[in-house]
Design a protein around this motif. Structure first.
Motif, PDB file in Angstrom:
ATOM      1  N   PRO A 166       0.811  -1.219   0.000  1.00 29.14           N
ATOM      2  CA  PRO A 166       0.000   0.000   0.000  1.00 29.14           C
ATOM      3  C   PRO A 166       0.843   1.268   0.000  1.00 29.14           C
ATOM      4  N   ILE A 167       0.231   2.350  -0.463  1.00 28.15           N
ATOM      5  CA  ILE A 167       0.845   3.679  -0.376  1.00 28.15           C
ATOM      6  C   ILE A 167       0.622   4.190   1.047  1.00 28.15           C
ATOM      7  N   PRO A 168       1.683   4.530   1.771  1.00 28.72           N
ATOM      8  CA  PRO A 168       1.509   4.941   3.173  1.00 28.72           C
ATOM      9  C   PRO A 168       0.734   6.246   3.306  1.00 28.72           C
ATOM     10  N   SER A 169       0.104   6.402   4.447  1.00 30.37           N
ATOM     11  CA  SER A 169      -0.629   7.627   4.747  1.00 30.37           C
ATOM     12  C   SER A 169       0.293   8.626   5.444  1.00 30.37           C
ATOM     13  N   THR A 170      -0.208   9.842   5.618  1.00 32.18           N
ATOM     14  CA  THR A 170       0.569  10.838   6.350  1.00 32.18           C
ATOM     15  C   THR A 170       0.820  10.371   7.786  1.00 32.18           C
ATOM     16  N   ARG A 171      -0.162   9.695   8.362  1.00 33.74           N
ATOM     17  CA  ARG A 171       0.020   9.179   9.727  1.00 33.74           C
ATOM     18  C   ARG A 171       1.119   8.127   9.761  1.00 33.74           C
ATOM     19  N   ASP A 172       1.155   7.260   8.745  1.00 34.17           N
ATOM     20  CA  ASP A 172       2.204   6.243   8.678  1.00 34.17           C
ATOM     21  C   ASP A 172       3.593   6.884   8.680  1.00 34.17           C
ATOM     22  N   LEU A 173       3.709   8.053   8.033  1.00 28.72           N
ATOM     23  CA  LEU A 173       4.999   8.734   7.928  1.00 28.72           C
ATOM     24  C   LEU A 173       5.247   9.710   9.074  1.00 28.72           C
ATOM     25  N   GLY A 174       4.287   9.824   9.980  1.00 20.58           N
ATOM     26  CA  GLY A 174       4.451  10.710  11.114  1.00 20.58           C
ATOM     27  C   GLY A 174       4.369  12.177  10.760  1.00 20.58           C
ATOM     28  N   LEU A 175       3.661  12.504   9.671  1.00 24.78           N
ATOM     29  CA  LEU A 175       3.544  13.891   9.236  1.00 24.78           C
ATOM     30  C   LEU A 175       2.350  14.556   9.921  1.00 24.78           C
ATOM     31  N   VAL A 176       2.558  15.775  10.342  1.00 24.52           N
ATOM     32  CA  VAL A 176       1.517  16.513  11.057  1.00 24.52           C
ATOM     33  C   VAL A 176       0.687  17.315  10.063  1.00 24.52           C
ATOM     34  N   PRO A 177      -0.642  17.163  10.045  1.00 17.41           N
ATOM     35  CA  PRO A 177      -1.481  17.971   9.144  1.00 17.41           C
ATOM     36  C   PRO A 177      -1.212  19.458   9.342  1.00 17.41           C
ATOM     37  N   ASP A 178      -1.112  20.178   8.194  1.00 18.33           N
ATOM     38  CA  ASP A 178      -0.740  21.591   8.280  1.00 18.33           C
ATOM     39  C   ASP A 178      -1.862  22.529   7.866  1.00 18.33           C
ATOM     40  N   GLY A 179      -3.077  22.027   7.769  1.00 14.16           N
ATOM     41  CA  GLY A 179      -4.215  22.906   7.559  1.00 14.16           C
ATOM     42  C   GLY A 179      -4.350  23.497   6.180  1.00 14.16           C
ATOM     43  N   ALA A 180      -3.774  22.847   5.173  1.00 19.50           N
ATOM     44  CA  ALA A 180      -3.887  23.350   3.794  1.00 19.50           C
ATOM     45  C   ALA A 180      -5.227  22.908   3.212  1.00 19.50           C
ATOM     46  N   ARG A 181      -6.268  23.673   3.488  1.00 21.73           N
ATOM     47  CA  ARG A 181      -7.613  23.262   3.115  1.00 21.73           C
ATOM     48  C   ARG A 181      -7.914  23.424   1.631  1.00 21.73           C
ATOM     49  N   GLU A 182      -7.203  24.316   0.949  1.00 22.70           N
ATOM     50  CA  GLU A 182      -7.487  24.569  -0.460  1.00 22.70           C
ATOM     51  C   GLU A 182      -6.300  24.212  -1.348  1.00 22.70           C
ATOM     52  N   ARG A 183      -5.528  23.248  -0.928  1.00 19.86           N
ATOM     53  CA  ARG A 183      -4.386  22.833  -1.742  1.00 19.86           C
ATOM     54  C   ARG A 183      -4.875  22.177  -3.028  1.00 19.86           C
ATOM     55  N   GLN A 184      -3.991  22.109  -4.022  1.00 23.09           N
ATOM     56  CA  GLN A 184      -4.329  21.460  -5.280  1.00 23.09           C
ATOM     57  C   GLN A 184      -4.315  19.942  -5.121  1.00 23.09           C
ATOM     58  N   MET A 185      -5.086  19.287  -5.960  1.00 21.64           N
ATOM     59  CA  MET A 185      -5.131  17.834  -5.980  1.00 21.64           C
ATOM     60  C   MET A 185      -4.036  17.302  -6.888  1.00 21.64           C
ATOM     61  N   GLY A 186      -3.428  16.186  -6.511  1.00 22.96           N
ATOM     62  CA  GLY A 186      -2.396  15.575  -7.315  1.00 22.96           C
ATOM     63  C   GLY A 186      -2.956  14.593  -8.331  1.00 22.96           C
ATOM     64  N   GLY A 187      -2.108  14.129  -9.236  1.00 23.00           N
ATOM     65  CA  GLY A 187      -2.504  13.132 -10.227  1.00 23.00           C
ATOM     66  C   GLY A 187      -2.567  13.696 -11.630  1.00 23.00           C
ATOM     67  N   ARG A 188      -2.473  12.800 -12.596  1.00 23.47           N
ATOM     68  CA  ARG A 188      -2.387  13.221 -13.992  1.00 23.47           C
ATOM     69  C   ARG A 188      -3.675  13.878 -14.494  1.00 23.47           C
ATOM     70  N   ALA A 189      -4.823  13.361 -14.125  1.00 24.63           N
ATOM     71  CA  ALA A 189      -6.068  13.947 -14.606  1.00 24.63           C
ATOM     72  C   ALA A 189      -6.198  15.400 -14.134  1.00 24.63           C
ATOM     73  N   ALA A 190      -5.840  15.651 -12.872  1.00 25.83           N
ATOM     74  CA  ALA A 190      -5.888  17.020 -12.357  1.00 25.83           C
ATOM     75  C   ALA A 190      -4.910  17.909 -13.111  1.00 25.83           C
ATOM     76  N   ALA A 191      -3.712  17.378 -13.422  1.00 26.28           N
ATOM     77  CA  ALA A 191      -2.712  18.161 -14.152  1.00 26.28           C
ATOM     78  C   ALA A 191      -3.204  18.507 -15.550  1.00 26.28           C
ATOM     79  N   GLN A 192      -3.815  17.558 -16.230  1.00 25.13           N
ATOM     80  CA  GLN A 192      -4.326  17.811 -17.581  1.00 25.13           C
ATOM     81  C   GLN A 192      -5.431  18.864 -17.555  1.00 25.13           C
ATOM     82  N   ASP A 193      -6.304  18.802 -16.546  1.00 25.94           N
ATOM     83  CA  ASP A 193      -7.379  19.793 -16.432  1.00 25.94           C
ATOM     84  C   ASP A 193      -6.810  21.193 -16.185  1.00 25.94           C
ATOM     85  N   ILE A 194      -5.799  21.282 -15.325  1.00 21.46           N
ATOM     86  CA  ILE A 194      -5.184  22.570 -15.006  1.00 21.46           C
ATOM     87  C   ILE A 194      -4.527  23.168 -16.245  1.00 21.46           C
TER      88      ILE A 194
END
Length: 274
Positions: A166-194
């Motif tokens: 599986p692809i690890p989650s932010t919790r798996d990596l010990g990363l603290v959520p930073d409140g980026a509520r309007e960040r861009q979505m990742g992935g090729r379909a999102a990139a093509q749309d942008i």
């Protein structure tokens, strides 16, 4: 077994390392999540959220080709050693990458490992950057020729039987959520749309809106994170820009409020150099 090491090139289209490698034998498409990297000061939870979405998109695309993405967590040398012992590694393929000091030192370690183990490492240029040049003379013309080359099509792959994990989650990596509520979505379909929305609509007001705190977020390309993680290649963006240029020249130029050549140059340099 040939390993395609995905670093910051999370796509199957115009991925020359993947295209070349299938000619040499079965392919293990590999991404290594390196916890030491994700503890650096210049990365955060929002970066991993974006990257993990791009990885999910890449895994689906590779599965459609016949072999899903293999994800491993740990030091890249430990991962390569494990694969060498379990399935055999006869070649390592990747794109040339530009990162920070940490990734540069990591790549030097990978190079030393490959030499010690007798594993050839093939690094394929992808940005048109020419390493170890002694002069800039002729660089622009060579870059244009590189960008005009055909986009590599995604090749068919054969299943290897290697567990995807599986692809690890932010919790798996010990990363603290930073409140980026309007960040861009990742992935090729999102990139093509942008990219499409910028070239056909959002970029029309770029000249006057680029410096505006309110309008700039919409009028600018918003492509840098997708370029950083390679959801699209620069060649794909350059060719899409040139295609748009041809379309604009055939359309009513006045609708864009500027000459078509000037408009496209704004598009091109904004997208490819930020």
């Amino acid at each position: 077994m040939q390993i395609v090491w995905f670093e910051r090139d999370l796509r199957v289209q115009d991925h020359w390392a993947l295209t070349y490698e299938v000619q040499w034998g079965p392919v293990v498409p590999l991404f290594v999540v390196e916890p030491a990297y994700w503890r650096l000061d210049d990365v955060s939870c929002r970066h991993w959220d974006f990257a993990s979405e791009a990885l999910g998109s890449l895994r689906e695309d590779l599965a459609d080709l016949g072999q899903p993405l293999i994800v491993r967590v740990g030091d890249v040398l430990d991962v390569l050693d494990d694969l060498r012992k379990t399935v055999g590694v006869h070649g390592l393929w990747s794109h040339e990458e530009t990162g920070n000091g940490w990734t540069y030192a990591r790549d030097k370690r990978v190079g030393a490992w490959c030499r010690a183990k007798g594993v050839p490492w093939h690094e394929i240029p992808q940005h048109g950057v020419q390493r170890r040049m002694t002069s800039r003379n002729g660089w622009a013309a060579q870059w244009d020729r590189f960008m005009a080359e055909p986009v590599a099509k995604a090749p068919a792959l054969k299943p290897t039987g290697v567990s995807p994990s599986p692809i690890p989650s932010t919790r798996d990596l010990g990363l603290v959520p930073d409140g980026a509520r309007e960040r861009q979505m990742g992935g090729r379909a999102a990139a093509q749309d942008i990219l499409s929305s910028f070239l056909t609509a959002r970029g029309r007001t770029y000249r006057r809106a680029m410096s505006s705190p309110l309008a700039g977020a919409r009028a600018c390309s918003r492509l840098p994170p997708h370029l950083a993680w390679g959801s699209l290649s620069i060649r794909e963006i350059a060719q899409a820009t040139w295609a748009r240029q041809r379309a604009v020249k055939l359309s009513d130029v006045s609708a864009y409020g500027s000459k078509s050549g000037d408009l496209i140059r704004e598009y091109f340099w904004l997208i490819c150099l930020v």
